[in-house]
Motif scaffolding. Structure first.
Motif, short mmCIF file in Angstrom:
data_model
loop_
_atom_site.label_atom_id
_atom_site.label_comp_id
_atom_site.label_asym_id
_atom_site.label_seq_id
_atom_site.Cartn_x
_atom_site.Cartn_y
_atom_site.Cartn_z
N ILE A 26 0.86 -1.18 0.00
CA ILE A 26 0.00 0.00 0.00
C ILE A 26 0.90 1.24 0.00
N GLY A 29 -2.03 5.18 -0.33
CA GLY A 29 -3.42 4.79 -0.47
C GLY A 29 -3.73 3.96 -1.70
N VAL A 31 -3.14 0.43 -3.97
CA VAL A 31 -2.75 -0.97 -3.82
C VAL A 31 -1.84 -1.37 -4.98
N ARG A 43 -0.22 -6.80 9.07
CA ARG A 43 0.27 -5.52 8.56
C ARG A 43 1.71 -5.33 9.00
N PHE A 63 -9.94 -6.67 6.27
CA PHE A 63 -9.32 -5.48 5.68
C PHE A 63 -10.29 -4.88 4.67
N TRP A 65 -10.84 -3.06 1.61
CA TRP A 65 -10.10 -2.71 0.40
C TRP A 65 -10.62 -1.44 -0.26
N ILE A 68 -9.01 2.60 1.90
CA ILE A 68 -7.62 2.44 2.33
C ILE A 68 -7.05 3.77 2.79
N GLU A 69 -6.44 3.77 3.96
CA GLU A 69 -5.85 4.99 4.50
C GLU A 69 -4.63 5.41 3.68
#
Length: 203
Positions: A26, A29, A31, A43, A63, A65, A68-69
């Protein structure tokens, strides 16, 4: 430096059919890699040794998807099972793979706190069939990545005997509390013998 980045060396391992956990990176933000479903996730830092910043909270059940942070981290499929370290030397181009060493701990994973305080012990992995497979995979991965001098490859082994590489250390501990020293002690060698071989591997 290459082996610090788990996402990159993991892609190399996958290319040569060396099993690794399902993994994505990641970044900001986004993927990098293919999203996957897993019973549990873990993680991790992208470019650090296995236990850096790891805690029990690093293992997560789900998680999201789609939300995402905006942070940088590695997300892996969590592999339940035993942890095994395989130390090795590269002596003038010849790889010497030491016996696989099992990590003994009451915890599910080696967290930063447990690692920093040496709250775990070692024992030899007794299943010789699995030992042979781990040593073969270690040599193959070290050779393909061009690791010189010495190093260590870390595995997770499931109850069904399947194994996965989850970390590569190119500057592993050679202290009194280390899988290197454990191996040497089993054969009657000392820390001085160990460090002589480290020096020899660098010549």
């Amino acid at each position: 430096s290459l082996c610090r980045n788990k996402f990159i060396w993991g892609a190399v391992a996958d290319c040569f059919h060396i099993p690794t956990p399902k993994t994505v990176c990641i970044k900001d933000g986004e993927v990098l890699g293919e999203p996957f479903d897993a019973q549990k996730y873990i993680r991790k830092e992208i470019s650090e040794s296995a236990s850096i910043n790891l805690s029990n909270d690093s293992i997560i059940d789900n998680f999201e998807w789609t939300n995402i942070e905006n942070e940088d981290f590695l997300l892996q499929e969590y592999i339940s099972g035993i942890e095994v370290e395989v130390p090795f030397f590269n002596i003038k181009g010849e790889y010497l793979i030491l016996d696989p060493v099992r990590i003994v701990s009451s915890a599910e994973i080696l967290t930063s706190e447990l690692s920093d305080n040496n709250c775990y012990s070692f024992e030899w992995l007794e299943d010789q069939q699995i030992c042979t497979k781990l040593k073969k995979a270690t040599k193959k991965l070290a050779k393909y990545l061009g690791i010189t001098t010495y190093g260590r490859v870390d595995f997770r082994i499931k109850s069904d005997g399947s194994y996965f590489v989850f970390d590569i250390a190119t500057m592993p501990y050679t202290t009194d509390h280390s899988s290197f020293n454990f191996d040497f002690e089993q054969y009657g060698f000392t820390m001085a013998d160990l460090h002589k071989l480290v020096i020899l591997s660098s010549l």
